[in-house]
Design a protein around this motif. Structure first.
Motif, PDB file in Angstrom:
ATOM      1  N   GLN A  28      51.119  43.085  32.305  1.00  0.00           N
ATOM      2  CA  GLN A  28      50.585  41.735  32.263  1.00  0.00           C
ATOM      3  C   GLN A  28      51.288  40.910  31.183  1.00  0.00           C
ATOM      4  O   GLN A  28      52.007  41.444  30.341  1.00  0.00           O
ATOM      5  CB  GLN A  28      49.080  41.769  32.013  1.00  0.00           C
ATOM      6  CG  GLN A  28      48.330  42.572  33.085  1.00  0.00           C
ATOM      7  CD  GLN A  28      46.838  42.455  32.934  1.00  0.00           C
ATOM      8  OE1 GLN A  28      46.264  41.385  33.096  1.00  0.00           O
ATOM      9  NE2 GLN A  28      46.187  43.578  32.627  1.00  0.00           N
ATOM     10  N   GLY A 130      45.318  42.883  45.949  1.00  0.00           N
ATOM     11  CA  GLY A 130      46.033  41.993  45.033  1.00  0.00           C
ATOM     12  C   GLY A 130      47.209  41.263  45.649  1.00  0.00           C
ATOM     13  O   GLY A 130      47.751  40.321  45.054  1.00  0.00           O
ATOM     14  N   GLY A 133      48.161  37.496  45.207  1.00  0.00           N
ATOM     15  CA  GLY A 133      47.466  36.924  44.072  1.00  0.00           C
ATOM     16  C   GLY A 133      46.272  36.054  44.405  1.00  0.00           C
ATOM     17  O   GLY A 133      45.671  35.452  43.510  1.00  0.00           O
ATOM     18  N   ASP A 134      45.894  35.970  45.690  1.00  0.00           N
ATOM     19  CA  ASP A 134      44.749  35.154  46.092  1.00  0.00           C
ATOM     20  C   ASP A 134      43.943  35.922  47.139  1.00  0.00           C
ATOM     21  O   ASP A 134      44.245  35.852  48.332  1.00  0.00           O
ATOM     22  CB  ASP A 134      45.220  33.818  46.656  1.00  0.00           C
ATOM     23  CG  ASP A 134      44.079  32.830  46.860  1.00  0.00           C
ATOM     24  OD1 ASP A 134      42.928  33.275  47.037  1.00  0.00           O
ATOM     25  OD2 ASP A 134      44.339  31.607  46.871  1.00  0.00           O
ATOM     26  N   ARG A 164      42.756  36.882  38.546  1.00  0.00           N
ATOM     27  CA  ARG A 164      44.070  36.608  39.110  1.00  0.00           C
ATOM     28  C   ARG A 164      45.045  36.580  37.941  1.00  0.00           C
ATOM     29  O   ARG A 164      44.835  35.864  36.970  1.00  0.00           O
ATOM     30  CB  ARG A 164      44.054  35.281  39.876  1.00  0.00           C
ATOM     31  CG  ARG A 164      43.133  35.340  41.081  1.00  0.00           C
ATOM     32  CD  ARG A 164      42.901  33.978  41.711  1.00  0.00           C
ATOM     33  NE  ARG A 164      44.119  33.456  42.310  1.00  0.00           N
ATOM     34  CZ  ARG A 164      44.183  32.289  42.968  1.00  0.00           C
ATOM     35  NH1 ARG A 164      43.093  31.545  43.091  1.00  0.00           N
ATOM     36  NH2 ARG A 164      45.311  31.878  43.492  1.00  0.00           N
ATOM     37  N   THR A 166      49.314  37.350  36.369  1.00  0.00           N
ATOM     38  CA  THR A 166      50.755  37.418  36.614  1.00  0.00           C
ATOM     39  C   THR A 166      51.256  38.726  36.014  1.00  0.00           C
ATOM     40  O   THR A 166      50.952  39.043  34.852  1.00  0.00           O
ATOM     41  CB  THR A 166      51.486  36.227  35.974  1.00  0.00           C
ATOM     42  OG1 THR A 166      50.992  35.008  36.559  1.00  0.00           O
ATOM     43  CG2 THR A 166      52.992  36.316  36.217  1.00  0.00           C
ATOM     44  N   ALA A 181      52.401  36.978  41.254  1.00  0.00           N
ATOM     45  CA  ALA A 181      50.952  36.831  41.169  1.00  0.00           C
ATOM     46  C   ALA A 181      50.273  38.075  41.746  1.00  0.00           C
ATOM     47  O   ALA A 181      50.715  38.622  42.754  1.00  0.00           O
ATOM     48  CB  ALA A 181      50.509  35.584  41.926  1.00  0.00           C
ATOM     49  N   TRP A 182      49.186  38.493  41.115  1.00  0.00           N
ATOM     50  CA  TRP A 182      48.430  39.662  41.545  1.00  0.00           C
ATOM     51  C   TRP A 182      46.951  39.378  41.319  1.00  0.00           C
ATOM     52  O   TRP A 182      46.593  38.400  40.653  1.00  0.00           O
ATOM     53  CB  TRP A 182      48.875  40.898  40.757  1.00  0.00           C
ATOM     54  CG  TRP A 182      48.465  42.215  41.359  1.00  0.00           C
ATOM     55  CD1 TRP A 182      47.588  43.128  40.844  1.00  0.00           C
ATOM     56  CD2 TRP A 182      48.948  42.785  42.584  1.00  0.00           C
ATOM     57  NE1 TRP A 182      47.492  44.225  41.676  1.00  0.00           N
ATOM     58  CE2 TRP A 182      48.317  44.036  42.755  1.00  0.00           C
ATOM     59  CE3 TRP A 182      49.849  42.346  43.546  1.00  0.00           C
ATOM     60  CZ2 TRP A 182      48.549  44.857  43.850  1.00  0.00           C
ATOM     61  CZ3 TRP A 182      50.087  43.154  44.642  1.00  0.00           C
ATOM     62  CH2 TRP A 182      49.447  44.397  44.784  1.00  0.00           C
ATOM     63  N   ALA A 183      46.092  40.182  41.900  1.00  0.00           N
ATOM     64  CA  ALA A 183      44.652  39.986  41.724  1.00  0.00           C
ATOM     65  C   ALA A 183      43.952  41.334  41.708  1.00  0.00           C
ATOM     66  O   ALA A 183      44.439  42.305  42.297  1.00  0.00           O
ATOM     67  CB  ALA A 183      44.089  39.125  42.849  1.00  0.00           C
TER      68      ALA A 183
END
Length: 224
Positions: A28, A130, A133-134, A164, A166, A181-183
């Protein structure tokens, strides 16, 4: 001039999949890291995987594994007599899936896929919620792929979480892939978004320390 690396395609993840081992992390922006369980992904289906696989047996239509990685779930589904297809953006993962005898496409889950609207089941396992990212967008995409009354089986975080972030893939040598982007979401956050995607939670369970949801496509369709 070399072209920039693409996340998951020619970064340390692809190398780890080829080798069948890590260590590998998502780093991260604050420097903290999330471990990726490459060895488990590259091994035969085991433990909590079987709870997912059992829920695919008897579905009226085939199953698509979104972000199939090295293909253990696709191979296990085929061994159970369940028609299945893997989809992944990483060429090394698709090659490994095919080596196991499973059909797989090197494609994003957001690209045009075969049999849209006719899949009996779709899988988002191993943190694949993920992707992109959304989670709201990804759940809507999953619903689009399913046949009426189809089921999206989602692995969620074992605790309540809704973030959410990065991240960059980091290999054992410290080399970093590109940022993307990841979640990460727990069950509650997923269920709330699922309703707006036209998906209804029908089951929630834990197996071998992993947590899952079954989301059935609602005949009422997407809510606005």
């Amino acid at each position: 001039m070399t072209a920039p690396a693409a996340a998951w395609i020619d970064d340390p993840f692809a190398e780890a999949v080829r080798a069948g081992r890590g260590p590998l992390w998502l780093r991260q922006e604050d420097g903290s890291r999330i471990a990726l369980d490459v060895e488990r992904w590259c091994a035969p289906a085991a433990g909590g995987d079987h709870s997912l696989l059992r829920r695919c047996v008897g579905l009226a239509a085939p199953v698509v594994d979104l972000g199939c990685g090295p293909g253990r779930l696709v191979a296990a589904l085929l061994a159970l007599g369940v028609p299945a297809l893997g989809v992944d953006v990483t060429g090394a993962a698709v090659e490994r899936t095919r080596h196991l005898g499973g059909p797989a496409l090197c494609r994003s889950v957001f690209d045009q896929l075969p049999a849209e609207g006719r899949w009996g089941g779709a899988l988002l396992a191993d943190g694949n919620l993920g992707i992109g990212g959304d989670p709201a967008v990804l759940l809507r995409r999953g619903a689009e792929l399913l046949a009426p009354d189809g089921v999206l089986l989602v692995e969620v975080e074992p605790w309540e979480l809704d973030e959410r972030i990065t991240v960059r893939v980091e290999g054992s040598d410290g080399r970093l892939g590109p940022a993307f982007a990841w979640a990460r979401c727990g069950a509650g956050a997923v269920t709330r978004r699922a309703r707006r995607a036209g998906l209804v939670e029908t089951e929630r369970w834990t197996s071998h320390g992993r947590r899952f949801l079954a989301l059935r496509k609602s005949s009422a369709g997407t809510l606005v």
